[in-house]
Design a protein around this motif. Structure first.
Motif, mmCIF file in Angstrom:
data_model
loop_
_atom_site.group_PDB
_atom_site.id
_atom_site.type_symbol
_atom_site.label_atom_id
_atom_site.label_comp_id
_atom_site.label_asym_id
_atom_site.label_seq_id
_atom_site.Cartn_x
_atom_site.Cartn_y
_atom_site.Cartn_z
ATOM 1 N N LYS A 152 -2.443 14.895 1.949
ATOM 2 C CA LYS A 152 -1.214 14.759 1.165
ATOM 3 C C LYS A 152 -1.469 15.094 -0.297
ATOM 4 C CE LYS A 152 0.975 11.234 4.086
ATOM 5 N NZ LYS A 152 1.551 9.867 4.142
ATOM 6 N N ASP A 153 -0.459 15.640 -0.939
ATOM 7 C CA ASP A 153 -0.592 16.107 -2.317
ATOM 8 C C ASP A 153 -1.082 15.008 -3.250
ATOM 9 O OD1 ASP A 153 0.238 18.606 -1.566
ATOM 10 O OD2 ASP A 153 2.322 18.314 -2.200
ATOM 11 N N GLU A 154 -0.639 13.772 -3.025
ATOM 12 C CA GLU A 154 -0.976 12.678 -3.949
ATOM 13 C C GLU A 154 -2.449 12.300 -3.941
ATOM 14 O OE1 GLU A 154 0.963 9.186 -1.329
ATOM 15 O OE2 GLU A 154 1.570 11.289 -1.116
#
Length: 280
Positions: A152-154
């Motif tokens: 995930k990007d985060e």
């Protein structure tokens, strides 16, 4: 090419092996995913493949099941998993019972009915789902998906140790993306293209049985098949990177089919269409 190996071609990274001529033989394998779509009269290249996906019960697509089951049993392979429309299971069991009586041998096999929307795991990250097709008998097509894991990007930019700690804490760090890699139609009318998973597949292997005005669109539809004229009308709507055409009638030679593609496809679409190799 030989009966042992079949024709082989690779499209957008997807290797396919097999044969297809309408009314004579259709069987295409995707070895990487360990699947074979239809079995024609039974051919040696199918024997090592553990998952058989039957689109419908016509003889040029499914009559080879007794041979294939026998060969797999003879070579002490695991019980083959053979997926098919639900209405085909009992008739196929009856056929196998007759062969068992003729051969005086009990065969091991697993005929599995598949419902639309059902997700069936294959080798590694591959799985398949069916989609509706529209033939003269009960039928469906198959889409092979590849489930890819992506951070995930985060959480991008974190060090491996930090990611490991978060995983131990039960954090879900990944998204999963299901890419439709390959769709295979079997015999069908053009309405199969209503399926989104088909239109978005990286590679679409589809039947186009009739290619000239001697056989009209009405003729094609009467017999549950597709005419090239119908495909031409829909070609712009397809997102597939490659559309591989199979199941052309034996009345057409390969040079004629290639001539039709060159003459009638818009220039910007030509690179996206291909004829699967054929013996004529």
């Amino acid at each position: 090419m030989s009966l042992t190996n079949g024709f082989s071609a690779t499209y957008e990274g997807v290797k396919l092996v097999g044969y297809s001529v309408a009314g004579i033989t259709t069987s295409i394998a995707m070895p990487e995913a360990e699947v074979c779509f239809d079995v024609a009269q039974g051919l040696p290249f199918q024997i090592p493949i553990p998952n058989i996906l039957i689109t419908h019960g016509h003889m040029d697509h499914a009559s080879g099941l007794p041979y294939l089951i026998a060969m797999k049993n003879m070579t002490s392979q695991p019980v083959p998993k053979i997926y098919m429309p639900a209405s085909l299971v009992e008739p196929m069991k009856e056929i196998m019972a007759v062969w068992a009586k003729i051969d005086q041998h009990t065969y091991r096999f697993d005929f599995i009915p598949v419902a639309h929307g059902q997700e069936i795991p294959l080798k590694g990250s591959y799985f398949f789902k069916t989609f509706p097709t529209f033939h003269r008998v009960d039928s469906h097509g198959y889409t092979i998906f590849d489930r890819k894991k992506r951070l995930k990007d985060e959480f991008k930019g974190l060090k491996p140790g930090e990611l490991g700690l978060l995983r131990k804490q039960g954090k879900i760090l990944d998204d999963f993306i299901d890419e439709p890699i390959l769709s295979f139609t079997g015999d069908t009318k053009i309405e199969f293209l209503e399926s989104e998973q088909v239109r978005k597949s990286r590679v679409l292997v589809m039947e186009v049985t009739y290619w000239d005005k001697k056989k009209t669109v009405a003729n094609a539809r009467e017999w549950g098949h597709i005419h090239f004229d119908e495909l031409l009308e829909k070609a712009e709507s397809l997102e597939c990177r490659k559309i591989v055409l199979i199941h052309a009638s034996a009345r057409y030679g390969t040079p004629f089919l290639e001539q039709v593609l060159d003459a009638r496809l818009p220039e910007h679409l030509k690179s996206r269409f291909a004829l699967f190799p054929r013996p004529m």
